[in-house]
Write a protein that holds these residues in place. Structure first.
Motif, PDB file in Angstrom:
ATOM      1  N   THR A   1      -5.266  -4.057   7.571  1.00 40.78           N
ATOM      2  CA  THR A   1      -5.687  -4.710   6.337  1.00 40.78           C
ATOM      3  C   THR A   1      -6.323  -6.061   6.662  1.00 40.78           C
ATOM      4  O   THR A   1      -6.382  -6.485   7.815  1.00 40.78           O
TER       5      THR A   1
ATOM      6  N   SER B   1       3.794   1.763   0.826  1.00 38.72           N
ATOM      7  CA  SER B   1       4.731   1.837   1.925  1.00 38.72           C
ATOM      8  C   SER B   1       5.566   0.557   1.918  1.00 38.72           C
ATOM      9  O   SER B   1       5.520  -0.210   0.951  1.00 38.72           O
TER      10      SER B   1
ATOM     11  N   GLN C   1      -2.923  -5.826  11.689  1.00 44.84           N
ATOM     12  CA  GLN C   1      -2.347  -4.483  11.679  1.00 44.84           C
ATOM     13  C   GLN C   1      -0.830  -4.562  11.713  1.00 44.84           C
ATOM     14  O   GLN C   1      -0.254  -5.295  12.513  1.00 44.84           O
TER      15      GLN C   1
ATOM     16  N   LYS D   1       3.883   4.329   8.722  1.00 45.21           N
ATOM     17  CA  LYS D   1       2.614   4.480   9.413  1.00 45.21           C
ATOM     18  C   LYS D   1       2.081   3.104   9.806  1.00 45.21           C
ATOM     19  O   LYS D   1       2.628   2.070   9.413  1.00 45.21           O
ATOM     20  N   LYS D   2       1.000   3.103  10.566  1.00 47.51           N
ATOM     21  CA  LYS D   2       0.318   1.861  10.880  1.00 47.51           C
ATOM     22  C   LYS D   2      -0.611   1.488   9.739  1.00 47.51           C
ATOM     23  O   LYS D   2      -1.291   2.334   9.174  1.00 47.51           O
ATOM     24  N   ILE D   3      -0.642   0.207   9.408  1.00 49.83           N
ATOM     25  CA  ILE D   3      -1.461  -0.274   8.294  1.00 49.83           C
ATOM     26  C   ILE D   3      -2.412  -1.336   8.815  1.00 49.83           C
ATOM     27  O   ILE D   3      -1.990  -2.326   9.418  1.00 49.83           O
TER      28      ILE D   3
ATOM     29  N   SER E   1       4.322  -0.168   9.694  1.00 49.85           N
ATOM     30  CA  SER E   1       5.207  -0.044   8.542  1.00 49.85           C
ATOM     31  C   SER E   1       6.303   0.961   8.840  1.00 49.85           C
ATOM     32  O   SER E   1       6.381   1.536   9.930  1.00 49.85           O
TER      33      SER E   1
ATOM     34  N   LYS F   1       0.823  -1.213   0.000  1.00 49.57           N
ATOM     35  CA  LYS F   1       0.000   0.000   0.000  1.00 49.57           C
ATOM     36  C   LYS F   1       0.859   1.266   0.000  1.00 49.57           C
ATOM     37  O   LYS F   1       0.734   2.132   0.866  1.00 49.57           O
TER      38      LYS F   1
END
Length: 203
Positions: free
Chosen positions: A167, A123, A157, A163-165, A160, A121
């Motif tokens: 999905t 990142s 979660q 940031k936090k991702i 990254s 995404k």
């Protein structure tokens, strides 16, 4: 008998590639306390440091680095018995599911530990690589991702590099394929995800 403290291993660009490096092979340079070669025994070495930059799995956006490796061989009898003291072939489920002949009489590199960057995404996810087998025919091994399990068992979660991702497990598979990993198997543990992968020269 030839003795040296440096040796360069050439890996086909069909397996690995280094950005801005020309030629048909990727060079991995070893600096060792002792590297011996004879026509009978082949290459033997101890405590090898590796000089290389960021390496990409060819035809993918997945990259990794490592600073230590062993020159390694695995014969047919060891494959039939499940490995040897250095390698447990149960850690390579894709060899059983695909074609065990890929690993018979293996000669190449064994990288016990490495650091991976996996695109996700827009990142990158930081991951740990374990027990990579590399030669001119294949690269195989394990990528371990740390994650934070959510309340919903279908969602995960990541932290990254930026940031936090958050999905879904389904989206993770799609993103791995999008990054260029086509042959892989995922195992979910309590706080980590194991991604067993295999790329061959024919992929």
């Amino acid at each position: 008998m030839i003795e040296t403290d440096q040796i360069s291993i050439e890996i086909s660009n069909s397996i690995l590639s280094i950005p801005n490096q020309s030629g048909n092979t990727t060079s991995i340079n070893f600096i060792s306390d002792s590297i011996d070669f004879s026509s009978k025994a082949g290459i033997t070495e101890t405590t090898s440091d590796v000089c290389t930059g960021n390496i990409h799995i060819t035809n993918s956006d997945v990259s990794f680095t490592f600073d230590k490796a062993n020159i390694y061989s695995l014969n047919e009898n060891q494959v039939k018995s499940g490995g040897n003291k250095h390698i447990n072939l149960s850690n390579y489920p894709l060899f059983r599911e695909e074609n065990i002949n890929l690993i018979s009489d293996f000669e190449g590199l064994l990288v016990k530990e490495s650091k991976f960057l996996v695109p996700f995404k827009n990142s990158f996810l930081n991951a740990k690589g374990e027990d990579l087998l590399i030669n001119n025919n294949l690269i195989a091994g394990l990528i371990v991702l740390k994650y934070n399990p959510g309340r919903n068992s279908k969602r995960i979660q990541f932290n990254s590099s930026q940031k936090k991702i958050s999905t879904s497990k389904r989206r993770l598979k799609k993103e791995l394929r999008k990054s260029g990993l086509n042959n892989f198997k995922i195992e979910y543990l309590e706080e980590s995800i194991k991604i067993y992968f295999l790329k061959t020269i024919s992929d």
